[in-house]
Design an enzyme around this catalytic site. Structure first.
Site, short mmCIF file in Angstrom:
data_model
loop_
_atom_site.label_atom_id
_atom_site.label_comp_id
_atom_site.label_asym_id
_atom_site.label_seq_id
_atom_site.Cartn_x
_atom_site.Cartn_y
_atom_site.Cartn_z
N CYS A 2 -14.21 -0.84 7.03
CA CYS A 2 -13.15 -1.38 6.17
C CYS A 2 -13.14 -0.58 4.87
O CYS A 2 -14.20 -0.33 4.29
CB CYS A 2 -13.41 -2.84 5.85
N HIS A 19 -9.21 3.18 -1.92
CA HIS A 19 -7.84 2.73 -1.75
C HIS A 19 -7.36 1.90 -2.93
O HIS A 19 -7.26 0.68 -2.85
CB HIS A 19 -7.75 1.94 -0.44
N CYS A 61 0.83 -1.22 0.00
CA CYS A 61 0.00 0.00 0.00
C CYS A 61 0.86 1.26 0.00
O CYS A 61 0.37 2.35 -0.27
CB CYS A 61 -0.92 0.00 1.21
#
Lengths: 383, 135
Positions: free
Chosen positions: A206, A330, A89
């Site tokens: 989440c 994301h 990430c």
């Protein structure tokens, strides 16, 4: 340990994003990346041929040299181009970490960093395709975040309601961010009552899987005024640290603690000088432990700061005014660059409806990743 | 029978098994699994040890989503960090739990067992270790 060299100042000359979200298959990662890069080039006031090194980051794209195919759409003028800088990430923030050093040492003046991703749906798991973890179901990212949440709640007495409040805040912020994947506001009850994913983390705690792209033009400060009249945002601190085996003894991520210490020292600031932050809230608990690791609040009090509203856009230390990973989305390879773009916009006063008030001058980004990586960047507007 | 991960699990000719670890001679850390160097201090001076087959739950969660498309296990299912005497730890699945009837808690004792995860091309069982609450 790195040698302590006096490096040239590096600024963020231009930022460009493609909105994060879910796009149809015919809209490829190349389309997303090209748009983000074009916007960053335009924002920087440079021409593509001014770029001296181009770096690309992705994690999930199957194609090799995914980034080179994107860059060659703009033309190859004999500069070094890197098709992928991958660090989970933290990939594009790792590229920024490299680029600031390549410019800082004087080798190059202008480097483009781009990150883009088209992610498959479903849980993010360990990279091993054939492993016991795959049969046991242990390598699931949200399972690891659930461990973190349970440990934090035990050690600091935090209720799940305080942790879930991160989602409420970040979705409220995302709702006023035109680049965010989710523009829907949730109540605390809706967050807590959404589908359980990894106890105690519910679905709305989440982050989603996302498509999206971000690009940055980084430039030596001493030549930046040739290209732009916008306020210059300096990368005053840049650090990358990896979790140590002994770090497991602590609940608060020590890789971020070390990265923050190094980045603050480079910048000559303390956490008290920081006016806003973008941190890695892949799950709600992530934001709480990371703001503690960054020293933005005392250890064990991130949850209190959250329920007291101190991390809201109008709070004492606004965190994730973009909506964070929770609401902005994301796309792994894009996130690190996206966070730096977000802080840059706030320091320039260009963040629109979500602008952090008070003419902030110092912001920080923190991007964590699977495998124990954490990158921290300190951004300071030059007046 | 053979082990899926020989650096952590050794299957003995008798069908019994051993959990493997190292004890570092420099930093004294006891670490689950075999490693090229001590993961704590990078020393090459360590001894290979076998760990107890009993440990306790250090942390756990219940997962309500299958981890991937080919999942054959139960949903929901429990994963747990297991701590062994001496401090080594690992993460595995806690199997055979009636979630409606069991209150999981940190510190609960568990026993390690082996299960078949898969078969190889010759039909031989490929084994993994799992944790279970004592009956």
């Amino acid at each position: 340990m790195a040698k302590k060299l006096k490096l040239r100042d590096v600024v963020v000359l231009g930022v460009g994003l493609h909105p994060f979200g879910r796009f149809p298959p015919e809209k490829t990662y190349m389309d997303l990346a090209k748009e983000a890069i074009s916007r960053a080039i335009e924002d920087a006031g440079i021409k593509w041929r001014d770029v001296q090194v181009a770096m690309y980051s992705h994690v999930r794209e199957q194609a090799s040299s995914a980034g080179l195919l994107v860059f060659q759409e703009f033309g190859s003028h004999g500069i070094p181009m890197i098709g992928n800088i991958e660090n989970a990430c933290s990939s594009s923030s790792t590229a920024v970490w490299l680029a600031t050093r390549l410019i800082g040492t004087g080798l190059y003046d202008i480097i483009l960093v781009a990150g883009a991703e088209k992610m498959p749906r479903g849980p993010l798991t360990s990279p091993l395709r054939y492993s016991p973890e795959r049969y046991l179901g242990t390598g699931v990212m949200m399972g690891l975040y659930a461990f973190m949440a349970r440990r934090y709640m035990r050690e600091y007495g935090a209720p799940i309601e305080a942790i879930a409040q991160v989602s409420v805040k970040n979705h409220r912020n995302g709702a006023i961010n035109p680049y965010a994947q989710y523009k829907k506001v949730f109540t605390l009850e809706e967050v807590l009552n959404s589908r359980m994913i990894a106890d105690p983390l519910t679905l709305y705690q989440c982050c989603p899987t996302s498509d999206g792209a971000a690009a940055l033009v980084l430039c030596a400060a001493d030549v930046a005024s040739k290209y732009t009249s916008k306020p210059l945002v300096r990368i005053a601190g840049s650090a990358l640290h990896i979790q140590k085996y002994s770090d497991r003894k602590k609940c608060i991520p020590q890789n971020t603690v070390r990265a923050a210490e190094e980045a603050y020292e480079q910048a000559g600031i303390s956490p008290k000088d920081v006016r806003l932050a973008e941190v890695h809230d892949a799950a709600t608990i992530g934001e709480i432990v990371q703001i503690e690791a960054l020293g933005l609040c005392p250890e064990g009090e991130g949850w209190k700061y959250t329920i007291e509203g101190k991390t809201e856009i109008n709070g004492v230390i606004p965190v994730n005014p973009s909506g964070g990973l929770q609401a902005q989305g994301h796309p792994l390879g894009a996130t690190g660059a996206r966070q730096i773009a977000e802080i840059t916009l706030h320091l320039r006063g260009e963040a629109g409806e979500r602008q952090v008030p008070g003419n902030p001058k110092v912001g920080v980004t923190e991007c964590a990743g699977f495998g124990g990586v954490s990158t921290v960047h300190v951004l300071v507007r030059q007046d | 029978m053979k082990s899926f991960k020989e650096s952590e699990l050794r299957i003995l000719p008798s069908g019994d098994f051993e959990l493997l670890g190292i004890r570092c001679k420099d930093c004294q850390e006891v670490v689950f699994g075999l490693h090229p160097l001590c993961p704590n201090c990078s020393s090459p001076e360590y001894e290979q040890i076998t760990l107890a087959k009993q440990g306790k739950i250090r942390n756990y969660t219940i997962l309500y989503v299958p981890p991937h498309g080919e999942w054959k296990g139960p949903v929901p299912y429990v994963i747990a960090e297991i701590e062994f005497p001496g401090g080594a730890s690992t993460t595995t699945q806690l199997v055979d739990i009636d979630l409606a009837d069991t209150r999981l808690e940190v510190g609960m004792p568990v026993e390690i067992e082996i299960r078949e995860a898969d078969k190889d091309e010759d039909g031989e069982s490929i084994m993994i270790y799992v944790a279970k609450l004592p009956s």
